[in-house]
Scaffold this motif. Structure first.
Motif, PDB file in Angstrom:
ATOM      1  N   SER A 195       0.940  -1.527  -0.068  1.00 12.70           N
ATOM      2  CA  SER A 195      -0.460   0.558   0.264  1.00 12.70           C
ATOM      3  C   SER A 195       1.230   1.305  -0.104  1.00 12.70           C
ATOM      4  O   SER A 195       1.595   1.300  -0.273  1.00 12.70           O
ATOM      5  N   GLN A 197       0.938   3.602   1.717  1.00  9.07           N
ATOM      6  CA  GLN A 197       1.190   3.752   3.552  1.00  9.07           C
ATOM      7  C   GLN A 197       2.182   5.530   3.855  1.00  9.07           C
ATOM      8  O   GLN A 197       1.808   5.794   3.888  1.00  9.07           O
ATOM      9  N   LYS A 200       1.528   8.680   1.798  1.00  7.92           N
ATOM     10  CA  LYS A 200       0.869   9.461   1.530  1.00  7.92           C
ATOM     11  C   LYS A 200       0.740   9.911   3.060  1.00  7.92           C
ATOM     12  O   LYS A 200       0.790  11.254   3.610  1.00  7.92           O
ATOM     13  N   CYS A 217      -1.725  -1.782  -6.021  1.00  6.15           N
ATOM     14  CA  CYS A 217      -0.712  -2.379  -4.788  1.00  6.15           C
ATOM     15  C   CYS A 217      -0.715  -4.126  -5.102  1.00  6.15           C
ATOM     16  O   CYS A 217      -1.516  -5.030  -5.573  1.00  6.15           O
ATOM     17  N   GLN A 233      -6.405  -0.414  -4.820  1.00  3.05           N
ATOM     18  CA  GLN A 233      -6.943   0.672  -3.584  1.00  3.05           C
ATOM     19  C   GLN A 233      -7.487   2.284  -4.588  1.00  3.05           C
ATOM     20  O   GLN A 233      -7.058   2.998  -4.752  1.00  3.05           O
ATOM     21  N   ASP A 235      -7.233   4.955  -2.036  1.00  7.72           N
ATOM     22  CA  ASP A 235      -5.821   5.730  -1.511  1.00  7.72           C
ATOM     23  C   ASP A 235      -6.283   6.697  -0.650  1.00  7.72           C
ATOM     24  O   ASP A 235      -6.154   7.430  -1.499  1.00  7.72           O
ATOM     25  N   CYS A 236      -6.455   7.294   0.754  1.00  9.70           N
ATOM     26  CA  CYS A 236      -6.841   8.699   0.637  1.00  9.70           C
ATOM     27  C   CYS A 236      -5.780   9.016   2.293  1.00  9.70           C
ATOM     28  O   CYS A 236      -6.435   8.418   3.155  1.00  9.70           O
ATOM     29  N   GLY A 480     -13.899  -0.681   3.227  1.00  6.37           N
ATOM     30  CA  GLY A 480     -12.836  -0.305   3.295  1.00  6.37           C
ATOM     31  C   GLY A 480     -12.064  -0.008   5.034  1.00  6.37           C
ATOM     32  O   GLY A 480     -13.371   0.091   5.792  1.00  6.37           O
ATOM     33  N   GLY A 482      -9.375   2.409   7.690  1.00  5.09           N
ATOM     34  CA  GLY A 482      -8.848   3.432   7.447  1.00  5.09           C
ATOM     35  C   GLY A 482      -8.560   3.714   9.534  1.00  5.09           C
ATOM     36  O   GLY A 482      -9.057   3.572  10.727  1.00  5.09           O
ATOM     37  N   ALA A 528      -8.698   3.534   3.289  1.00  6.70           N
ATOM     38  CA  ALA A 528      -8.464   3.012   1.606  1.00  6.70           C
ATOM     39  C   ALA A 528      -9.526   1.984   1.561  1.00  6.70           C
ATOM     40  O   ALA A 528      -9.768   0.929   2.747  1.00  6.70           O
TER      41      ALA A 528
END
Lengths: 584, 584
Positions: A195, A197, A200, A217, A233, A235-236, A480, A482, A528
């Motif tokens: 990811s 991760q 980000k 990913c 993903q 991904d945010c 999802g 997070g 994510a």
């Protein structure tokens, strides 16, 4: 010019127009001097008509075509005599005047229909033909729309899509990383990200504020029906936010997707704590399309000399509406179900609340009708209902009840694929204990922040510490998840200590993130989504495979292109590698 | 709550509002009992004001802050006395009433300014700080907008974005493929795609009709300033189209991007054949922001006993406007320039057309003023111009003249970064001969279709066959290229033969595509744009690196995360690999 129109758009308003269409010969029908061809493209099917009397040469040419040949046809749009209400073009047909064969086709190994006769293996080998089937293509159309609408929604909220690298560093704990040997740096390897991760979070340190990426990913692990070695993903990550901001933003995204892709207005998502999810559903991803909640009845079962219940810390029940009609045979099957190793219960007690108000259980020897009445009341059961009871260790029994609950819902058709029930599960435990290793692991990941009110428990009872972590669950599927991250180095070091990381090891594994955090990290958090899963859910697929254009099988192979495969020795030499067991 | 507003939005209309801002301490100024802080976030900078007299405690607290600390400030918006016209928030300031320090910061190793004092290496090591600089962030904002607008434009035209696999098969000729060892299939490797070429063609066979993807691609080759091991393509393919359809569609995309991202209305793109591009510009990616075209003057130079020109098959000139003032020293430097190995000319002849109408050349010994007059006329030179002449083999001399032309344009400031001149180069040769190997190679790729009118030349003069291939060129940069593909197996086999592929080798390398083509392939073609290059061009960057969030250096290393790196022996064992030269 190959076409003036697509095969999905002509209707009565086009009658008498001269048109050109191109597409694939989907079906042919001969009827007394007439030949009808269904011409197919991505947009639909249009009927072509060839009349022996009007144009014998063209008629003969048309009859020589085969399934899946690619043709261009010139003609005029006419109203049909026998209309087809299933097709948008079903009111018209094309009176052909000229036909060009663009390409012939061998006979495909299976039919290009929604219900194809092709088995899974054949379909995957000829995936390019499988993708011609409207049902498969529609999955990918929805996938396209989902990513497009996701981007539109997030762009509107000033999220920036930033591409993070695919060739990244391998980490000591990255045993499930795919690695990529470097030719320019022999003996060294890149890794493919599981990811983005760390990147980000770095972008948050950079002040990017609202990041997202729809990104591939990779995870090199044994595959199941619902896993692929490469997956996508959404991904945010956001800065200067609290948990509530993230939940609202992405609840909004999900509502937007349901609205624009399925025309469904989804109500606000209920929020349920992890503790309640386990208590009432025995699962951290409860399916709330149906009730059938877990009910604890331990206190009602004691002191009746039933050793199974007396010795169990937990006795729990579910009330299955209108299932008192279950036969002895059906109940035996349920007992077998819970005893399967995948579920793992030792046995199952049932209690029938008959229509006549009488109660009949498999433990009548121990419990009076008055005792059982109390169970039924606690479960809010009505005459005609069936109560199923399991006993044992709290958590594992709750999980078994969850399995049973889902099984009963399947048997009673309570899982309507067109009914979407979304929720947030919040307040996850920060840590998870590996009993064998006698060590705590981060339940989400080591950057997840503890709830401020639980921080004091870190030293005295780490297992009780709740995290600012959340999952979005739809119809029993975790789509999802997070957390709010730790942005404070001191807290991060504290967590590393609890996780048993030495300072050295933490530096080795997360050094550059730790370094970055020295230079003014803002409070931040993210989420994510598994795109493949989300698309499957919107379509109602059982496997993610049919919403992926070119998926791999359970051995991680692409059978169409036959990958992975051996490479030549010269290439291995250039990479500075040898095979331990050379291939034949 | 961390903020009510961003640091980029408050203005006079917000005066007297109570607000909360969060961000980084960008600058601090103390002025007689007042402290002013520029607070920065992604959206801008807002001035905070602390008055010792009004709130001495807060004033003291503010003075303890340092550069790049992260703070939340509460206060009221007031009109400024001394306004700053450079800032959108320059008319207001915040009278602070409360300050929370969210995180401290070490002093960054370079200033967070457009003109930073950080060198390249330092900036890359601390890329997360470098990305705080507004100039770098703006590049990534434009990149986000470009991908978003690309998707919006293509979605509007019914293009579908389809994800193709990243873990694909390695091909025998894929020497520059990155490979990925498979753990589940020991001894076998995936490859990372250099482009999704084969998959997008398969999607056309599947009837997908209009495909695109903004996708990472990979190439393991020695890097230059303008290359990265991973790069991003806007990859597109269409069915039932001719070359014209593709040119129009993607000329439309490019115009849309210029319009929406830069507010520029770009006129229709001129189309120039490869042959003319070489003849007039000596390049297949001509920069047409300026004229200075190549002029052939061989016929004007013969019979004057100048052996250099007489023995050269090609003599060509460029006319440099207003450069007759070039000194002898400057001309010597030009001679050195063309003699550099990167250019490779043997020498340079010049001809000054003086303001007084006289002509002065370096070959006056051989050519009369009347001779030279003819050269000047052919070159359309005016008094005050400078004519530069090279001679030799046609193609290489044209390329040398192109280098000289670009150099003169740089010297004379003719390359205006804000002037965008787009064009299509079409009719590329289908084949390219490798003289050493005495073998033809596909100039674009082996699926590129020949022009129908040239097919008869395949057997008699393969080098003369033109292809349905095209490049989009902007300001001398090839931003995209593509071709109409061969959809007919017979023609494909023919081309393979010309390329010297045995049937076996073709099957091995492209088997699954060849197989797919047996089942009704439509006519199709496509194009791919280099996103990194396109973004750089829109911004006016010299390197693509600053439009990539986390780029690698010229050795393919990410110096921030220190990748690639060694991996542990256990992991190599699992992959069935050993290092030829184990690392220390």
């Amino acid at each position: 010019m190959y076409r003036t129109n697509t095969c999905g758009e002509l209707n009565l308003s086009n009658v008498d127009e001269k048109i050109v269409l191109s597409g694939w010969v989907h079906k042919m029908r001969k009827m007394g001097g007439m030949t009808f061809i269904d011409l197919r493209d991505r947009y639909g099917i249009t009927q072509l008509s060839f009349d022996q009397e009007v144009n014998p040469e063209l008629y003969t040419q048309a009859n020589k075509l085969g399934r899946e040949w690619v043709v261009t046809v010139y003609g005029v749009v006419k109203e049909r005599s026998s209309k087809n209400a299933h097709l948008t073009t079903g009111e018209i047909e094309i009176i052909a005047s000229k036909l060009d064969v663009l390409n012939e086709s061998k006979t495909p190994p299976f039919t290009i229909e929604t219900n194809t006769d092709g088995g899974d293996d054949l379909r995957m080998k000829y995936r390019y033909l499988d993708l011609r089937r409207a049902s498969v293509r529609k999955n990918l159309e929805l996938r396209h729309k989902m990513t497009f609408e996701t981007r539109r929604y997030l762009d509107n909220l000033h999220f920036m899509e930033v591409e993070t690298p695919v060739l990244i560093g391998s980490t000591p704990e990255g045993a499930r990383d795919f690695v990529v040997p470097s030719r320019m740096n022999q003996g060294e390897f890149y890794a493919l990200p599981q990811s983005p991760q760390l990147f980000k979070q770095l972008l948050m340190v950079s002040g990017f504020d609202r990041y997202f990426q729809i990104v591939k990913c990779f995870r090199d692990e044994d595959l199941r029906a619902d896993r692929q070695p490469e997956f996508t993903q959404i991904d945010c990550e956001m800065s200067f936010v609290e948990q509530e901001d993230i939940l609202n933003t992405f609840e909004g995204l999900t509502k937007h997707l349901f609205k624009t892709l399925k025309g469904i207005e989804v109500p606000d998502f209920p929020r349920i704590s992890y503790a309640d999810a386990m208590r009432y559903y025995g699962s951290d991803k409860p399916d709330i399309r149906f009730e059938m909640k877990l009910v604890e009845i331990k206190d009602l079962t004691v002191d009746r000399n039933f050793i199974v219940f007396d010795s169990a810390p937990y006795v729990g029940a579910i009330c299955v509406k209108n299932a008192a009609i279950y036969t002895r045979k059906q109940l035996d099957e349920l007992i077998n179900f819970v005893k399967r190793p995948q579920v793992g219960a030792k046995g199952l007690i049932y209690l029938r609340y008959n229509e006549d108000g009488s109660l009949k259980s498999s433990v009548d020897k121990f419990y009076s009708e008055a005792d059982l009445k109390l169970w039924a009341e606690r479960c809010n059961a009505k005459p005609g209902d069936l109560i199923l009871v399991l006993a044992g260790e709290t958590e594992s029994t709750q999980e078994q009840l969850s399995d049973l609950r889902l099984e009963m819902a399947s048997q009673l058709n309570l899982k309507d694929k067109n009914d979407y029930k979304c929720l947030w599960v919040v307040d996850f435990p920060l840590l998870e204990k590996d009993k064998e290793l006698d060590r705590f692991f981060a339940k989400h990941h080591p950057f997840t922040s503890p709830k401020p009110e639980d921080i004091h428990l870190l030293d005295i009872n780490p297992a009780a510490v709740r995290a600012n972590a959340y999952d979005m669950v739809i119809n029993g599927v975790e789509v999802g998840g997070g957390s709010i991250r730790i942005h404070d180095s001191e807290m991060q070091n504290k967590i590393f200590t609890v996780l048993g990381f030495t300072a050295e090891r933490a530096q080795e594994q997360f050094g550059f993130l730790m370094d970055a955090f020295q230079y003014g990290a803002p409070p931040h958090g993210g989420i994510a989504f598994g795109l493949d899963r989300l698309v499957s859910l919107f379509i109602g697929l059982d496997s993610i495979r049919d919403c992926i254009a070119f998926p791999k099988n359970n051995s991680g192979r692409d059978v169409m292109i036959d990958a992975p495969s051996t490479i030549e020795k010269e290439q291995l030499d250039e990479l500075g590698l040898t095979l331990i067991k050379p291939k034949e």
